[in-house]
Every structure is written in structure tokens, then in C-alpha cells.
Design a protein around this motif. Structure first.
Motif, PDB file in Angstrom:
ATOM      1  N   TRP A 118       0.833  -1.202   0.000  1.00 47.55           N
ATOM      2  CA  TRP A 118       0.000   0.000   0.000  1.00 47.55           C
ATOM      3  C   TRP A 118       0.870   1.255   0.000  1.00 47.55           C
ATOM      4  CZ3 TRP A 118      -5.145  -1.457   0.053  1.00 47.55           C
ATOM      5  CH2 TRP A 118      -5.412  -2.750   0.509  1.00 47.55           C
ATOM      6  N   TYR A 119       0.253   2.378  -0.368  1.00 51.24           N
ATOM      7  CA  TYR A 119       0.840   3.704  -0.213  1.00 51.24           C
ATOM      8  C   TYR A 119      -0.210   4.624   0.409  1.00 51.24           C
ATOM      9  CZ  TYR A 119       4.277   2.366  -3.866  1.00 51.24           C
ATOM     10  OH  TYR A 119       5.253   1.748  -4.612  1.00 51.24           O
ATOM     11  N   ILE A 120       0.248   5.717   0.953  1.00 51.56           N
ATOM     12  CA  ILE A 120      -0.641   6.826   1.314  1.00 51.56           C
ATOM     13  C   ILE A 120      -0.398   7.945   0.312  1.00 51.56           C
ATOM     14  CG2 ILE A 120      -1.203   8.602   3.023  1.00 51.56           C
ATOM     15  CD1 ILE A 120      -0.277   6.652   5.193  1.00 51.56           C
ATOM     16  N   LYS A 121      -1.472   8.432  -0.295  1.00 50.42           N
ATOM     17  CA  LYS A 121      -1.383   9.596  -1.186  1.00 50.42           C
ATOM     18  C   LYS A 121      -1.929  10.805  -0.432  1.00 50.42           C
ATOM     19  CE  LYS A 121      -2.340   9.363  -5.571  1.00 50.42           C
ATOM     20  NZ  LYS A 121      -3.019   9.145  -6.876  1.00 50.42           N
ATOM     21  N   CYS A 122      -1.113  11.820  -0.292  1.00 47.29           N
ATOM     22  CA  CYS A 122      -1.508  13.031   0.434  1.00 47.29           C
ATOM     23  C   CYS A 122      -1.472  14.230  -0.499  1.00 47.29           C
ATOM     24  CB  CYS A 122      -0.578  13.255   1.625  1.00 47.29           C
ATOM     25  SG  CYS A 122      -0.955  14.760   2.574  1.00 47.29           S
ATOM     26  N   TYR A 123      -2.582  14.952  -0.554  1.00 44.10           N
ATOM     27  CA  TYR A 123      -2.693  16.194  -1.319  1.00 44.10           C
ATOM     28  C   TYR A 123      -2.736  17.343  -0.301  1.00 44.10           C
ATOM     29  CZ  TYR A 123      -4.091  13.297  -5.322  1.00 44.10           C
ATOM     30  OH  TYR A 123      -4.142  12.362  -6.337  1.00 44.10           O
ATOM     31  N   PRO A 124      -1.596  17.958   0.026  1.00 42.04           N
ATOM     32  CA  PRO A 124      -1.568  18.979   1.086  1.00 42.04           C
ATOM     33  C   PRO A 124      -2.466  20.182   0.804  1.00 42.04           C
ATOM     34  CG  PRO A 124       0.652  18.233   0.563  1.00 42.04           C
ATOM     35  CD  PRO A 124      -0.249  17.682  -0.502  1.00 42.04           C
ATOM     36  N   ASP A 174     -12.305  23.285  -4.373  1.00 41.06           N
ATOM     37  CA  ASP A 174     -12.150  23.505  -2.931  1.00 41.06           C
ATOM     38  C   ASP A 174     -11.145  24.602  -2.608  1.00 41.06           C
ATOM     39  OD1 ASP A 174     -14.029  21.580  -2.289  1.00 41.06           O
ATOM     40  OD2 ASP A 174     -12.557  19.960  -2.328  1.00 41.06           O
ATOM     41  N   LYS A 175     -10.458  25.121  -3.642  1.00 43.58           N
ATOM     42  CA  LYS A 175      -9.595  26.298  -3.523  1.00 43.58           C
ATOM     43  C   LYS A 175      -8.503  26.152  -2.457  1.00 43.58           C
ATOM     44  CE  LYS A 175     -13.326  29.308  -5.116  1.00 43.58           C
ATOM     45  NZ  LYS A 175     -14.186  30.476  -4.823  1.00 43.58           N
ATOM     46  N   GLY A 176      -7.993  24.948  -2.306  1.00 45.20           N
ATOM     47  CA  GLY A 176      -6.866  24.737  -1.411  1.00 45.20           C
ATOM     48  C   GLY A 176      -7.199  24.792   0.063  1.00 45.20           C
ATOM     49  N   LYS A 177      -8.472  24.692   0.412  1.00 41.84           N
ATOM     50  CA  LYS A 177      -8.873  24.846   1.814  1.00 41.84           C
ATOM     51  C   LYS A 177      -8.785  23.543   2.605  1.00 41.84           C
ATOM     52  CE  LYS A 177     -12.039  28.698   0.936  1.00 41.84           C
ATOM     53  NZ  LYS A 177     -13.448  29.176   1.045  1.00 41.84           N
ATOM     54  N   TYR A 178      -8.581  22.408   1.903  1.00 41.62           N
ATOM     55  CA  TYR A 178      -8.600  21.123   2.588  1.00 41.62           C
ATOM     56  C   TYR A 178      -7.345  20.315   2.290  1.00 41.62           C
ATOM     57  CZ  TYR A 178     -13.574  22.037   3.310  1.00 41.62           C
ATOM     58  OH  TYR A 178     -14.769  22.595   3.677  1.00 41.62           O
ATOM     59  N   VAL A 179      -7.014  19.426   3.220  1.00 44.70           N
ATOM     60  CA  VAL A 179      -6.009  18.399   2.992  1.00 44.70           C
ATOM     61  C   VAL A 179      -6.750  17.125   2.585  1.00 44.70           C
ATOM     62  CG1 VAL A 179      -4.240  16.952   4.060  1.00 44.70           C
ATOM     63  CG2 VAL A 179      -4.398  19.378   4.659  1.00 44.70           C
ATOM     64  N   SER A 216     -11.507  13.611   0.067  1.00 46.30           N
ATOM     65  CA  SER A 216     -11.009  14.870  -0.506  1.00 46.30           C
ATOM     66  C   SER A 216     -11.027  15.992   0.526  1.00 46.30           C
ATOM     67  CB  SER A 216     -11.863  15.275  -1.716  1.00 46.30           C
ATOM     68  OG  SER A 216     -13.204  15.528  -1.326  1.00 46.30           O
ATOM     69  N   LYS A 217     -11.879  15.843   1.561  1.00 48.97           N
ATOM     70  CA  LYS A 217     -11.959  16.852   2.625  1.00 48.97           C
ATOM     71  C   LYS A 217     -11.653  16.186   3.960  1.00 48.97           C
ATOM     72  CE  LYS A 217     -15.371  19.723   0.218  1.00 48.97           C
ATOM     73  NZ  LYS A 217     -16.715  20.340   0.276  1.00 48.97           N
ATOM     74  N   PHE A 218     -10.454  15.625   4.055  1.00 51.15           N
ATOM     75  CA  PHE A 218     -10.074  14.973   5.308  1.00 51.15           C
ATOM     76  C   PHE A 218     -10.077  15.981   6.459  1.00 51.15           C
ATOM     77  CE2 PHE A 218      -6.616  14.021   8.334  1.00 51.15           C
ATOM     78  CZ  PHE A 218      -7.138  12.854   8.891  1.00 51.15           C
ATOM     79  N   MET A 219      -9.549  17.180   6.198  1.00 52.98           N
ATOM     80  CA  MET A 219      -9.473  18.186   7.259  1.00 52.98           C
ATOM     81  C   MET A 219      -9.191  19.544   6.631  1.00 52.98           C
ATOM     82  SD  MET A 219      -7.019  17.956  10.612  1.00 52.98           S
ATOM     83  CE  MET A 219      -7.278  19.006  12.041  1.00 52.98           C
ATOM     84  N   LYS A 220      -9.715  20.596   7.224  1.00 56.42           N
ATOM     85  CA  LYS A 220      -9.398  21.945   6.748  1.00 56.42           C
ATOM     86  C   LYS A 220      -7.906  22.201   6.942  1.00 56.42           C
ATOM     87  CE  LYS A 220     -13.872  24.196   7.298  1.00 56.42           C
ATOM     88  NZ  LYS A 220     -14.617  25.318   7.927  1.00 56.42           N
ATOM     89  N   LEU A 268     -23.480  15.011   5.998  1.00 56.17           N
ATOM     90  CA  LEU A 268     -23.782  16.441   5.859  1.00 56.17           C
ATOM     91  C   LEU A 268     -22.751  17.296   6.584  1.00 56.17           C
ATOM     92  CD1 LEU A 268     -27.666  16.323   6.272  1.00 56.17           C
ATOM     93  CD2 LEU A 268     -26.412  16.946   4.192  1.00 56.17           C
ATOM     94  N   SER A 269     -22.302  16.861   7.747  1.00 58.30           N
ATOM     95  CA  SER A 269     -21.343  17.657   8.514  1.00 58.30           C
ATOM     96  C   SER A 269     -19.980  17.707   7.836  1.00 58.30           C
ATOM     97  CB  SER A 269     -21.198  17.104   9.934  1.00 58.30           C
ATOM     98  OG  SER A 269     -20.624  15.809   9.912  1.00 58.30           O
ATOM     99  N   LYS A 270     -19.669  16.686   7.017  1.00 56.57           N
ATOM    100  CA  LYS A 270     -18.383  16.662   6.321  1.00 56.57           C
ATOM    101  C   LYS A 270     -18.392  17.499   5.050  1.00 56.57           C
ATOM    102  CE  LYS A 270     -17.971  12.200   5.885  1.00 56.57           C
ATOM    103  NZ  LYS A 270     -17.433  10.839   5.619  1.00 56.57           N
ATOM    104  N   ASN A 271     -19.561  17.882   4.580  1.00 56.16           N
ATOM    105  CA  ASN A 271     -19.650  18.565   3.285  1.00 56.16           C
ATOM    106  C   ASN A 271     -20.490  19.837   3.365  1.00 56.16           C
ATOM    107  OD1 ASN A 271     -18.281  16.511   1.412  1.00 56.16           O
ATOM    108  ND2 ASN A 271     -19.804  15.229   2.424  1.00 56.16           N
ATOM    109  N   ILE A 272     -20.263  20.622   4.397  1.00 58.50           N
ATOM    110  CA  ILE A 272     -20.993  21.882   4.554  1.00 58.50           C
ATOM    111  C   ILE A 272     -20.443  22.919   3.589  1.00 58.50           C
ATOM    112  CG2 ILE A 272     -21.470  23.781   6.152  1.00 58.50           C
ATOM    113  CD1 ILE A 272     -21.435  21.768   8.404  1.00 58.50           C
ATOM    114  N   SER A 273     -21.329  23.657   2.940  1.00 60.01           N
ATOM    115  CA  SER A 273     -20.935  24.742   2.047  1.00 60.01           C
ATOM    116  C   SER A 273     -21.923  25.881   2.210  1.00 60.01           C
ATOM    117  CB  SER A 273     -20.915  24.277   0.583  1.00 60.01           C
ATOM    118  OG  SER A 273     -22.231  24.017   0.125  1.00 60.01           O
ATOM    119  N   ALA A 274     -21.535  27.058   1.719  1.00 65.50           N
ATOM    120  CA  ALA A 274     -22.426  28.214   1.818  1.00 65.50           C
ATOM    121  C   ALA A 274     -23.718  27.991   1.046  1.00 65.50           C
ATOM    122  CB  ALA A 274     -21.706  29.461   1.295  1.00 65.50           C
ATOM    123  N   ALA A 275     -23.667  27.198  -0.008  1.00 63.72           N
ATOM    124  CA  ALA A 275     -24.849  26.978  -0.843  1.00 63.72           C
ATOM    125  C   ALA A 275     -25.894  26.102  -0.162  1.00 63.72           C
ATOM    126  CB  ALA A 275     -24.438  26.345  -2.178  1.00 63.72           C
TER     127      ALA A 275
END
Length: 394
Positions: free
Chosen positions: A57-63, A70-75, A124-128, A293-300
Motif C-alpha cells: 500500500w501507499y498513502i497519497k496526500c494532497y496537502p 475547494d480552492k486549497g482549503k482542505y487536505v 477529498s476533505k479529510f481536514m481543513k 452532511l457535517s463533512k460537506n458543509i458549504s455556503a450553498a
């Protein structure tokens, strides 16, 4: 505010032997933040290859996040498969603080199947990213990836014990029962579509269905029931959960709708499914919808979700929405949506909570100054009027 501490599954650290003895393991990734900071949205780094359950296995991390939207707001974090044998796994990622405690943890909801080298699954939204950076110590961060092997039996090494207990296939069998319609004894008509089901299964899973089908209610002798105020796709997902104790695959929930991306469609589906779960007293499904729902909150979508959380007694989801909505920028964007108008009319007390929680009394004046082309003057005036009328009732 740093995210709430959470517990995580105790996966065996770093090691796993044959599948018949230990079917789980974990890997700890330590990485230098300065080396990956500024890598860019959609770009990733990979951990060294590690072995769990005889598989690689590998871990792929998108910092700076996987999606440009998502404009770079999430890891973003993903588990990537480096072997060829088909295997089913449940996996988890945990971010550790300086003391080695998990500060946030996400675990896969269902068993995921990896069929070939290079396939990956995760969040895709592991954490802000702003929250993530608060736990960087000496320019390093640590993540634990836990993997539990569910299959295949073919990987098991020879041993003295010839008895192998496979995972339960009861959800699969009940799901097949639902799909086959075999021995179905109740029919539902939802939005013009017909669904076949089994009274005993429904009654065992839902106290509301039990009362309707076997109690004193008029439906207890009916062979066909018309369900109103629910979309067919929502009722189909409801039945899927009742028979399999799981949510359908995301692709089944977020079919293409012109003008909406898949994530927004999924959020709307979870909102409708939350209402259905509350209607039929399916508490586990209700919690699963709240989690999504709590993991995918948006202004819309936050205004609609907030109204549902208030109306259907979901205090944790409500708190998460309020935390998002009471920042000034998020509030202005939320206030331009149709969901906000519904929120003001259906749950006026929410505005008082926003005001009390974050001093939102200044939002009215600032909102008038910052209104842009996306908010018509008439729309803005009606929102401000509703806001002020609500405040005058305090």
C-alpha cells in the motif's frame, strides 16, 4: 478552533502476518511540512510503500486538496493499492498531535474493494488545511493509516487450523431479497414508481413501519401503500438501508443533474434521506446522514441543512452548521441563497443564536455595504427586513 479530539480504532502498529492470524495493521507516516507546502492544488506526495496483510500500500496526500473547486482549503488523503489481487478493506486515517493522540479520525463507512494496482480511495476533505497546520510540530506532521483486511481467503497462508470463518454475507443476501422481489407482500407507490418489500423486514427495522403494518393503523391490512412527500430515489435509498444497514454507493445517490455538481447533489440527497430517516425512526441512518452532511458543509447548502437540523432534533449537526455560518464571509454567502429565506421563515430563532454566538448584530450593516451582483436589491431588502423583524422580537 482546533478540531475536537476523537478516538480511533486500535490497529496493530506496522505489522501483519497471515490473514488467518491477523487481518489488520497500521502504518505511521511522518512528513516534513515545509517540503510539501506550496505543492499546489491537485498535486500529491506518496508515502514509502508499506505492507499489511501480505499486500502493498501507499498513502497519497494532497496537502492543498484534490479538487480545484475547494480552492486549497482542505487536505486530501487517500489509501492507494500497490498489489494486484482483489481485496476488500475497511480503512482509517488519523492525524496525531505532538503527544501522539488522534485529533481527528475518519473511517470508511463500508468495505471498499481494491481490484488492481494504482486504485485509491479516501477523503477529498479529510481536514481543513488551517486546522491541519495547527498540529505541525518542528515542521513535521504524523498520520496513522489503519487497514483491516476483509478478503480474499486465497491470500491465507497454510496453517494448522482448517476452519476459516468468512465475513457475514447477511446484508448481501437481504439486499438480493429486496432486488429480487421474491415473496414480497407489500407494495409502495412513491412518486408514480412502484417498490416491492417484505412486511416482516420493515417491521423489524422500523418501529413506524411496525405500527403501520402490524398495529391498529389502517395500513396494517393493506397490500399497497402510497407514500407522499418523498422522492422515489430517496425511498429507494431508505429501503436499501433497511435491508443492508448501509448507504447506497455515492454514484447511485448522485445521478447527473444539469447545473449541479455531484457533491451538491449528494448533499441534497442526504438532506432528504435525513428527513425520511426521522420519519421512520431509523436512528442509525439518521446519524449516517448527519455525518455525511457535517463533512460537506458549504455556503450553498448550510442554511437548508441548519433548518433540517433544528426541525429534526440533530444538535451536533446544528452546532457544526452554526460554527460554519457564524463567520462573516460564510454568512454573507449563505444569505444570498434561497435556503436562507426558508431558514428565516421556518426557524427564526436560529438567527438569534447566530447573533448571540458571534455578535452578528453587525452583519446587517455590513451585508448592506457588501451586497454584490449575485444579490438583487429586492432580495437583499427582504432578507434584511426579516432579520430585523426577528431581532425586534427579542
Amino acid at each position: 478552533m482546533p478540531p475536537r479530539r476523537t478516538t480511533h480504532t486500535d490497529f496493530t502498529d506496522h505489522a501483519s502476518t497471515s490473514l488467518t492470524e491477523i487481518t489488520s495493521g497500521s502504518y505511521r507516516l511522518t512528513a516534513g511540512f515545509s517540503q510539501v507546502k506550496g505543492i499546489g492544488i491537485g498535486n500529491f506526495f506518496m508515502s514509502p510503500k508499506f505492507t499489511i496483510g501480505g499486500l502493498e500500500w501507499y498513502i497519497k496526500c494532497y496537502p492543498e486538496g484534490y479538487y480545484a473547486k475547494d480552492k486549497g482549503k482542505y487536505v486530501s488523503l487517500y489509501l492507494s493499492y500497490a498489489s494486484e489481487t482483489e481485496v476488500g478493506v475497511i480503512f482509517e486515517f488519523c492525524l496525531l498531535d505532538q503527544l501522539g493522540n488522534a485529533v481527528t479520525s475518519l473511517r470508511s463507512r463500508n468495505t471498499h474493494t481494491f481490484r488492481m494496482h494504482g486504485k485509491y480511495k479516501g477523503w477529498s476533505k479529510f481536514m481543513k488545511r488551517d486546522d491541519f497546520e495547527k498540529y505541525i510540530s518542528d515542521d513535521h506532521f504524523e498520520i496513522i493509516c489503519g487497514v483491516m483486511i476483509i478478503s480474499p481467503k486465497s491470500l491465507a497462508e497454510p496453517n494448522n487450523c482448517l476452519i476459516v470463518v468468512p465475513p457475514s454475507d447477511l446484508p448481501d443476501q437481504l439486499g438480493q431479497l429486496l432486488r429480487s422481489k421474491e415473496s414480497a407482500d407489500i407494495t409502495f407507490v412513491v412518486g408514480g414508481e412502484i417498490f416491492y418489500a417484505h412486511k416482516l423486514v420493515l417491521a423489524l427495522r422500523s418501529p413506524v413501519f411496525k405500527a403501520e403494518l402490524f398495529g391498529s393503523m389502517k395500513e396494517n391490512h393493506a397490500e399497497k401503500i402510497v407514500i407522499k412527500d418523498m422522492e422515489p430515489i430517496v425511498f429507494k435509498a431508505l429501503l436499501h438501508f433497511i435491508y443492508t444497514d448501509s448507504l447506497p454507493e455515492e454514484k447511485e445517490l448522485s445521478s447527473d443533474v444539469e447545473g449541479l455538481d455531484a457533491q451538491k447533489i449528494l448533499t441534497i440527497m442526504m438532506q432528504h434521506l435525513l428527513v425520511a430517516a426521522d420519519r421512520y425512526a431509523l436512528e442509525r441512518l439518521k446519524l449516517m446522514c448527519q455525518e455525511e452532511l457535517s463533512k460537506n458543509i458549504s455556503a450553498a447548502t448550510v442554511a437548508t441543512t441548519l433548518a433540517l437540523a433544528e426541525q429534526h432534533n440533530c444538535p451536533q449537526l446544528k452546532a457544526t452548521c452554526l460554527e460554519f455560518a457564524t463567520t462573516q464571509d460564510n454568512y454573507f454567502r449563505m444569505a444570498s441563497t434561497d435556503g436562507y429565506k426558508h431558514l428565516v421563515l421556518s426557524c427564526p430563532s436560529i438567527l438569534k443564536e447566530i447573533e448571540e454566538k458571534h455578535g452578528a448584530t453587525t452583519f446587517v450593516e455590513d451585508f448592506a455595504e457588501q451586497a454584490d451582483d449575485d444579490i438583487s436589491h429586492d432580495h437583499m431588502f427582504s432578507l434584511l427586513k426579516l432579520f430585523r423583524c426577528n431581532r425586534s422580537k427579542k
